[in-house]
Write an enzyme that holds these catalytic residues in place. Sequence first.
Site, PDB file in Angstrom:
ATOM      1  N   SER A  88       0.849  -1.201   0.000  1.00 38.29           N
ATOM      2  CA  SER A  88       0.000   0.000   0.000  1.00 38.29           C
ATOM      3  C   SER A  88       0.878   1.242   0.000  1.00 38.29           C
ATOM      4  CB  SER A  88      -0.882   0.014   1.253  1.00 38.29           C
ATOM      5  OG  SER A  88      -1.517   1.275   1.379  1.00 38.29           O
ATOM      6  N   TYR A  91      -2.138  -0.428  10.162  1.00 40.60           N
ATOM      7  CA  TYR A  91      -2.266  -0.964   8.796  1.00 40.60           C
ATOM      8  C   TYR A  91      -1.023  -0.617   7.968  1.00 40.60           C
ATOM      9  CZ  TYR A  91      -3.727  -1.099   3.907  1.00 40.60           C
ATOM     10  OH  TYR A  91      -3.782  -1.327   2.551  1.00 40.60           O
TER      11      TYR A  91
HETATM   12  N1  LIG Z   1      -8.660  -0.691  -1.852  1.00 42.77           N
HETATM   13  C1  LIG Z   1      -7.661   0.135  -1.627  1.00 42.77           C
HETATM   14  O1  LIG Z   1      -7.821   1.368  -1.674  1.00 42.77           O
HETATM   15  C2  LIG Z   1      -6.286  -0.400  -1.321  1.00 42.77           C
HETATM   16  C3  LIG Z   1      -5.224   0.493  -1.286  1.00 42.77           C
HETATM   17  C4  LIG Z   1      -3.947   0.026  -1.008  1.00 42.77           C
HETATM   18  C5  LIG Z   1      -3.752  -1.320  -0.778  1.00 42.77           C
HETATM   19  N2  LIG Z   1      -4.801  -2.172  -0.804  1.00 42.77           N
HETATM   20  C6  LIG Z   1      -4.527  -3.588  -0.541  1.00 42.77           C
HETATM   21  O2  LIG Z   1      -5.022  -4.373  -1.604  1.00 42.77           O
HETATM   22  C7  LIG Z   1      -5.450  -5.648  -1.132  1.00 42.77           C
HETATM   23  C8  LIG Z   1      -6.867  -5.921  -1.601  1.00 42.77           C
HETATM   24  O3  LIG Z   1      -7.706  -4.891  -1.124  1.00 42.77           O
HETATM   25  P1  LIG Z   1      -9.198  -4.700  -1.658  1.00 42.77           P
HETATM   26  O4  LIG Z   1      -9.572  -3.293  -1.377  1.00 42.77           O
HETATM   27  O5  LIG Z   1      -9.318  -5.250  -3.042  1.00 42.77           O
HETATM   28  O6  LIG Z   1      -9.999  -5.649  -0.654  1.00 42.77           O
HETATM   29  P2  LIG Z   1     -11.549  -6.082  -0.700  1.00 42.77           P
HETATM   30  O7  LIG Z   1     -12.280  -5.433  -1.824  1.00 42.77           O
HETATM   31  O8  LIG Z   1     -12.024  -5.871   0.682  1.00 42.77           O
HETATM   32  O9  LIG Z   1     -11.434  -7.660  -1.051  1.00 42.77           O
HETATM   33  C9  LIG Z   1     -11.177  -8.520  -0.073  1.00 42.77           C
HETATM   34  C10 LIG Z   1     -10.788  -9.869  -0.643  1.00 42.77           C
HETATM   35  O10 LIG Z   1      -9.919 -10.465   0.319  1.00 42.77           O
HETATM   36  C11 LIG Z   1     -10.567 -11.578   0.902  1.00 42.77           C
HETATM   37  N3  LIG Z   1     -10.288 -11.555   2.334  1.00 42.77           N
HETATM   38  C12 LIG Z   1     -10.596 -10.584   3.222  1.00 42.77           C
HETATM   39  N4  LIG Z   1     -10.218 -10.936   4.458  1.00 42.77           N
HETATM   40  C13 LIG Z   1      -9.654 -12.166   4.342  1.00 42.77           C
HETATM   41  C14 LIG Z   1      -9.100 -13.082   5.264  1.00 42.77           C
HETATM   42  N5  LIG Z   1      -9.040 -12.827   6.576  1.00 42.77           N
HETATM   43  N6  LIG Z   1      -8.640 -14.263   4.786  1.00 42.77           N
HETATM   44  C15 LIG Z   1      -8.696 -14.550   3.469  1.00 42.77           C
HETATM   45  N7  LIG Z   1      -9.220 -13.734   2.545  1.00 42.77           N
HETATM   46  C16 LIG Z   1      -9.695 -12.558   2.988  1.00 42.77           C
HETATM   47  C17 LIG Z   1     -12.051 -11.423   0.609  1.00 42.77           C
HETATM   48  O11 LIG Z   1     -12.712 -12.677   0.643  1.00 42.77           O
HETATM   49  P3  LIG Z   1     -14.314 -12.732   1.008  1.00 42.77           P
HETATM   50  O12 LIG Z   1     -15.009 -12.138  -0.180  1.00 42.77           O
HETATM   51  O13 LIG Z   1     -14.604 -14.170   1.196  1.00 42.77           O
HETATM   52  O14 LIG Z   1     -14.484 -11.883   2.228  1.00 42.77           O
HETATM   53  C18 LIG Z   1     -11.971 -10.791  -0.780  1.00 42.77           C
HETATM   54  O15 LIG Z   1     -11.678 -11.758  -1.762  1.00 42.77           O
HETATM   55  C19 LIG Z   1      -5.287  -5.592   0.400  1.00 42.77           C
HETATM   56  O16 LIG Z   1      -4.072  -6.194   0.769  1.00 42.77           O
HETATM   57  C20 LIG Z   1      -5.253  -4.117   0.689  1.00 42.77           C
HETATM   58  O17 LIG Z   1      -4.544  -3.808   1.884  1.00 42.77           O
HETATM   59  C21 LIG Z   1      -6.070  -1.749  -1.074  1.00 42.77           C
END
Ligand SMILES: NC(=O)c1ccc[n+]([C@@H]2O[C@H](COP(=O)([O-])OP(=O)(O)OC[C@H]3O[C@@H](n4cnc5c(N)ncnc54)[C@H](OP(=O)(O)O)[C@@H]3O)[C@@H](O)[C@H]2O)c1
Length: 257
Positions: free
Chosen positions: A149, A162
């Site tokens: 991130s 985080y």
């Molecule tokens: N979105 C942003 O702005 C952003 C920015 C910087 C970095 N990131 C990073 O990018 C990555 C993905 O983020 P996202 O925003 O795409 O997340 P998201 O939309 O919340 O998607 C979550 C995904 O991760 C799975 N998941 C959540 N908790 C889990 C757990 N405890 N064990 C196994 N699987 C789990 C979920 O499965 P279920 O559907 O079964 O819950 C889903 O497939 C993360 O590492 C996040 O820190 C995101």
Amino acid sequence: MGARALEGKTALVTGGSRGIGRAIAQRLARDGAAVAVAYARNEAAAEEVVERIRKDGGRAFALRAELGRHGDAARLWAAFDAHAGEYAPGGAVDIIVNNAGIGRSPDLSSLTEDDFDEVFAVNVRAPFFIVQQGLKRLRDGGRIINISSGAARIALPEIMAYGSTKGALDTFTLNLAKELGPRGITANSVAPGIIDTDVNAGWLRGNPQAEAQAAALSALGRIGRTEDVADIVAFLASDDARWVTGQVIDATGGSGL
Ligand SMILES: NC(=O)c1ccc[n+]([C@@H]2O[C@H](COP(=O)([O-])OP(=O)(O)OC[C@H]3O[C@@H](n4cnc5c(N)ncnc54)[C@H](OP(=O)(O)O)[C@@H]3O)[C@@H](O)[C@H]2O)c1
């Protein structure tokens, strides 16, 4: 990059059922990889991704693996073996994408030890042991891609626990690159800024003021899309990125420059 740069490869994408992980799973499948779509609880979302990939002529399967508890990595690989079948002969894998993560944490004043343990368990400990226990299966010349991130580079005190997990993940990436280089395996982090996913839906979607503020953080003047991150991951997974390792690739659209 060729249209089928990953033909014959097998990829594991944690959190592949929604958000950034979903876009990564779909993109790697489009490039020819057979993709294991790992999820925590939402089976319907994972099956929808698998179905979409198959409809588009790709190869994918879903596996349930909730991360954040001791033994999670072993359970993930056991689920992988149970479901992979012909997609991963001998249980081998070429690309591991550690994407699943908890995207928030309370600020310093209200953070509890349990909050701290939870966010580190999912965002740091799980990738460590998924890789440790995946090394026997990861083919020489393989790829490890950790989704970090911009919060590891930019001070955001309201989510400092985080951000600290992503700093730890980047240091893990760096060390993996050194450790696994002799096998031709590369390890890199990709560090997104604000991306329009479910984790940000509550404060972002349908709130024009928040959207404008989030867009203004990027030098490019917009909020990130999941595909912006997936395309970088696809590059790192491909042979075109064979000489890139131990790096954090910024995917914030130039935030905090
Ligand atoms: N979105 C942003 O702005 C952003 C920015 C910087 C970095 N990131 C990073 O990018 C990555 C993905 O983020 P996202 O925003 O795409 O997340 P998201 O939309 O919340 O998607 C979550 C995904 O991760 C799975 N998941 C959540 N908790 C889990 C757990 N405890 N064990 C196994 N699987 C789990 C979920 O499965 P279920 O559907 O079964 O819950 C889903 O497939 C993360 O590492 C996040 O820190 C995101």
